[in-house]
Design a protein around this motif. Sequence first.
Motif, PDB file in Angstrom:
ATOM      1  N   LYS A 225      -4.257   6.128 -10.829  1.00  0.00           N
ATOM      2  CA  LYS A 225      -3.870   4.825 -10.277  1.00  0.00           C
ATOM      3  C   LYS A 225      -3.889   3.765 -11.383  1.00  0.00           C
ATOM      4  CE  LYS A 225      -4.708   1.745  -6.386  1.00  0.00           C
ATOM      5  NZ  LYS A 225      -5.404   1.603  -5.104  1.00  0.00           N
TER       6      LYS A 225
ATOM      7  N   THR B 229     -12.435   6.555  -0.263  1.00  0.00           N
ATOM      8  CA  THR B 229     -12.259   5.381  -1.101  1.00  0.00           C
ATOM      9  C   THR B 229     -12.274   5.813  -2.557  1.00  0.00           C
ATOM     10  OG1 THR B 229     -13.442   4.041   0.526  1.00  0.00           O
ATOM     11  CG2 THR B 229     -13.209   3.117  -1.687  1.00  0.00           C
TER      12      THR B 229
ATOM     13  N   SER C  22       2.117   5.126  -5.666  1.00  0.00           N
ATOM     14  CA  SER C  22       3.396   5.685  -5.222  1.00  0.00           C
ATOM     15  C   SER C  22       4.160   6.305  -6.393  1.00  0.00           C
ATOM     16  CB  SER C  22       4.253   4.630  -4.525  1.00  0.00           C
ATOM     17  OG  SER C  22       4.680   3.652  -5.448  1.00  0.00           O
TER      18      SER C  22
ATOM     19  N   ASN D 223      -7.071   6.172   3.174  1.00  0.00           N
ATOM     20  CA  ASN D 223      -7.711   5.391   4.239  1.00  0.00           C
ATOM     21  C   ASN D 223      -7.840   6.196   5.516  1.00  0.00           C
ATOM     22  OD1 ASN D 223      -8.110   3.097   2.698  1.00  0.00           O
ATOM     23  ND2 ASN D 223      -6.186   2.136   3.331  1.00  0.00           N
ATOM     24  N   GLU D 224      -6.778   6.907   5.874  1.00  0.00           N
ATOM     25  CA  GLU D 224      -6.777   7.736   7.082  1.00  0.00           C
ATOM     26  C   GLU D 224      -7.891   8.786   7.043  1.00  0.00           C
ATOM     27  OE1 GLU D 224      -3.720  11.144   8.539  1.00  0.00           O
ATOM     28  OE2 GLU D 224      -2.818   9.188   8.144  1.00  0.00           O
TER      29      GLU D 224
ATOM     30  N   ASP E   2      -2.350   5.761  -0.717  1.00  0.00           N
ATOM     31  CA  ASP E   2      -3.450   4.868  -0.329  1.00  0.00           C
ATOM     32  C   ASP E   2      -3.682   4.931   1.176  1.00  0.00           C
ATOM     33  OD1 ASP E   2      -4.261   3.573  -2.850  1.00  0.00           O
ATOM     34  OD2 ASP E   2      -2.261   2.670  -2.809  1.00  0.00           O
ATOM     35  N   ALA E   3      -2.598   4.954   1.937  1.00  0.00           N
ATOM     36  CA  ALA E   3      -2.710   5.036   3.393  1.00  0.00           C
ATOM     37  C   ALA E   3      -3.374   6.351   3.813  1.00  0.00           C
ATOM     38  CB  ALA E   3      -1.331   4.900   4.041  1.00  0.00           C
ATOM     39  N   ARG E   4      -2.998   7.433   3.170  1.00  0.00           N
ATOM     40  CA  ARG E   4      -3.591   8.738   3.490  1.00  0.00           C
ATOM     41  C   ARG E   4      -5.082   8.752   3.147  1.00  0.00           C
ATOM     42  NH1 ARG E   4      -4.210  12.742   6.819  1.00  0.00           N
ATOM     43  NH2 ARG E   4      -4.537  14.741   5.808  1.00  0.00           N
TER      44      ARG E   4
ATOM     45  N   ASP F 154      -0.328   1.394  -8.839  1.00  0.00           N
ATOM     46  CA  ASP F 154       0.670   1.829  -7.858  1.00  0.00           C
ATOM     47  C   ASP F 154       0.693   3.355  -7.748  1.00  0.00           C
ATOM     48  OD1 ASP F 154       2.818   2.235  -6.198  1.00  0.00           O
ATOM     49  OD2 ASP F 154       4.302   1.308  -7.539  1.00  0.00           O
TER      50      ASP F 154
ATOM     51  N   MET G 144       0.849  -1.185   0.000  1.00  0.00           N
ATOM     52  CA  MET G 144       0.000   0.000   0.000  1.00  0.00           C
ATOM     53  C   MET G 144       0.884   1.234   0.000  1.00  0.00           C
ATOM     54  SD  MET G 144      -2.746   1.349   2.872  1.00  0.00           S
ATOM     55  CE  MET G 144      -3.850  -0.004   2.690  1.00  0.00           C
ATOM     56  N   SER G 145       0.600   2.156  -0.925  1.00  0.00           N
ATOM     57  CA  SER G 145       1.389   3.382  -1.016  1.00  0.00           C
ATOM     58  C   SER G 145       1.024   4.343   0.110  1.00  0.00           C
ATOM     59  CB  SER G 145       1.147   4.060  -2.368  1.00  0.00           C
ATOM     60  OG  SER G 145      -0.132   4.675  -2.382  1.00  0.00           O
ATOM     61  N   ASP G 146       1.863   5.351   0.312  1.00  0.00           N
ATOM     62  CA  ASP G 146       1.559   6.399   1.284  1.00  0.00           C
ATOM     63  C   ASP G 146       0.261   7.114   0.909  1.00  0.00           C
ATOM     64  OD1 ASP G 146       3.885   5.808   2.666  1.00  0.00           O
ATOM     65  OD2 ASP G 146       5.017   7.511   1.859  1.00  0.00           O
TER      66      ASP G 146
END
Length: 153
Positions: free
Chosen positions: A78, A14, A86, A9-10, A5-7, A84, A1-3
């Motif tokens: 994406k 979606t 990232s 989610n945070e 994608d993480a952001r 990806d 998971m890229s940064d």
Amino acid sequence: MSDIDARLNELGLTLPEAPAPAANYVPFVQTGNLVFVSGQISQGPDGLILGKLGADMETEAGAKAAATCALGLLAQVKAACGGDLSKLKRVVKLTGFVNSTLEFTEQPKVINGASDLLVEVLGDAGRHSRSAVSAASLPLGVAVEIEGIFEIA
């Protein structure tokens, strides 16, 4: 998971599936390290976001519609990056179209919904040049359509 994608989610966001073209065009074109993404229309999980700013939709609702366009743009990037995110280096330029009346003058505030979301997700890499223009009508009666140019690795 890229940064990225993480952001997302945070933030509780979606990305939608990158929609297929609805006519004779491609969803994105890559040339060199630039990806040109075709216009993404305002669409949420419950379907199209319809309306005309200055008639039956307020600026704040238009900005929320624009944010859905930004998620669509990221979904296309994406896809262009083979899944990806990232590889996304920065947002270069957005062109936003606002379905609005002749008297409506807050197009930049509407497109801020997309700009603000991209900066919130990507930080400085989300800062971009931009145009925000009025349109007498948009496809299917949607409130907002936004196209973008992105730099990738």
